[in-house]
Design a protein around this motif. Structure first.
Motif: not given
Length: 420
Positions: A5-18, A186-193
């Motif tokens: 659960l700690k790992l999930i919480g620390e993952l970037p939003t882009a990774v969760r989407i993937m 929609i969240f493309r900028r997160l992935f690119v940045g």
């Protein structure tokens, strides 16, 4: 559980989407795969042999071309490439039920398999761009678990959508993939940045590979013995664990009644899925680069023990116990291969390296052919003996790959000797 659960919480939003997109694509792929042979037979009049040839050729072509797909992933912004592939797959699956020509259907399936394979390669490379090295094996294991959940759910949803018509599973796949591409867009900028920032830190001290053409990239990969040896090991290993249900079905129908065989295959499928889903993250998160060969040895040992158990008896409890042990090998080997390729791949050639590693799926197509030949012309014991020999040979290639020298380091040492 707390660490998970700690790992999930620390993952970037882009990774969760993937991760969610990976599960969605698994639902779409396996929702179609379970129904496709029936569709080709009922709607297009293909016999069993023709269906087998079509599916096998599509798999092989998609796997081979994914090497170039990995190269394209390195040349373009990866998330944009994934969005383009998702759009293509959505259009292909949505339009497939309206095509009556067998030739056009085969063409669509070839393009769809190529796009799907390239998507997998690009996703591997983008995940590596988004994550620090210490979390990559953990997240890949988590993604593999989610993909197996999707693989378990997909066929049931596919069968359910048949009620809407013969094209139901294809429209389901198109809808699911379209839903998966929306957050990417929609969240493309997160992935690119995030990817550019991570890629910049990885590339420090590395070579500039952006200007390399495909032939030059192939030359670099061909010179890397580690990649070649590990890919060979992966092909031999996946012959054993990739088409498990296929060759066990071939074997059980030969030695048991048809009803008993179907029942045992159902138990095998359930046991395999439960073990993968429940243990993949737990085991995958413990893989370390320094102990990778040790883990691969344990995984190979699990394959061998499982195969021996399957060969000894068709009793349901022995088969299930053997599958549990066997699946532990799969749970170890799959993330270990990913970790090894990720460790040796230059930052700007990750897509190309993962594309080359994707060639291991050739073994999925070859496995049933080998097993079918041995069952017809030899015996079940010969089939299991051959599988054991193949997986041990695969382990030996892993050993050689782990011990092979880095070609970049060799060149640098040669330059130092020359300058001195």
């Amino acid at each position: 559980m707390k660490n998970f659960l700690k790992l999930i919480g620390e993952l970037p939003t882009a990774v969760r989407i993937m991760l969610l997109c990976a599960m969605a694509r698994a639902v779409s792929f396996f929702g179609i795969l379970a129904y496709l042979p029936i569709y080709l037979n009922d709607s297009l009049g293909m016999d069993g042999a023709s269906v087998g040839y079509v599916l096998g050729v599509c798999l092989l072509v998609g796997t081979m071309v994914s090497v170039y797909g990995g190269y394209l992933a390195d040349r373009f912004v990866k998330v944009d490439f994934m969005i383009a592939l998702d759009v293509l797959l959505t259009l292909l699956y949505a339009g497939l039920p309206f095509i009556d020509s067998p030739i056009l259907v085969i063409g669509v399936l070839l393009v769809a398999n190529t796009a799907s394979s390239s998507m997998s390669v690009t996703a591997n490379a983008l995940l590596a761009d988004l994550l620090p090295s210490e979390n990559r094996a953990k997240v890949f294991s988590l993604r593999y678990s989610l993909q197996n959940i999707g693989a378990a759910v997909g066929p049931f949803l596919g069968v359910w959508t048949v009620k809407a018509g013969a094209g139901g599973p294809f429209w389901l796949a198109a809808g699911v993939i379209f839903a998966a591409l929306l957050p990417l867009a929609i969240f493309r900028r997160l992935f690119v940045g995030d990817a550019l920032a991570k890629k910049g830190t990885d590339a420090e001290g590395g070579s500039d590979d952006e200007s390399m053409n495909f032939r030059e990239v192939l030359r670099v990969m061909r010179a890397d013995r580690r990649l070649g040896l590990f890919t060979l090991g992966g092909i031999l290993s996946i012959v054993v664990y990739g088409p498990l249900l296929t060759y066990m079905s071939q074997y059980l129908v030969l030695v048991e009644s048809r009803d008993t065989a179907y029942q045992l295959v159902a138990y095998i499928s359930a046991a395999n899925a439960i073990v993968v889903i429940s243990t993949q993250y737990v085991i995958g998160s413990r893989l370390k680069e320094k102990t990778l060969l040790r883990w691969l040895t344990w995984g190979t040992g699990a394959f061998v023990l499982g195969l021996i158990g399957m060969a000894l008896s068709t009793d349901v409890w022995i088969i299930v116990a053997a599958i549990v042990v066997f699946t532990l090998g799969e749970v170890i080997v799959v993330p270990a291969e990913y970790m090894f390729i990720d460790n040796i791949a230059p930052a700007n050639l990750r897509g190309s390296y993962f594309g080359a590693q994707n060639l291991v799926h050739i073994g999925v197509a070859v496995g049933p052919i080998i097993c079918g030949f041995l069952l017809v012309h030899a015996s079940p014991a010969a089939m299991f003996a051959a599988l054991i020999a193949l997986v041990i040979a695969g382990w030996w290639f892993y050993v050689l790959g782990c011990r092979a020298a880095d070609p970049t380091a060799s060149k640098e040492s040669e330059e130092v000797v020359r300058s001195s």
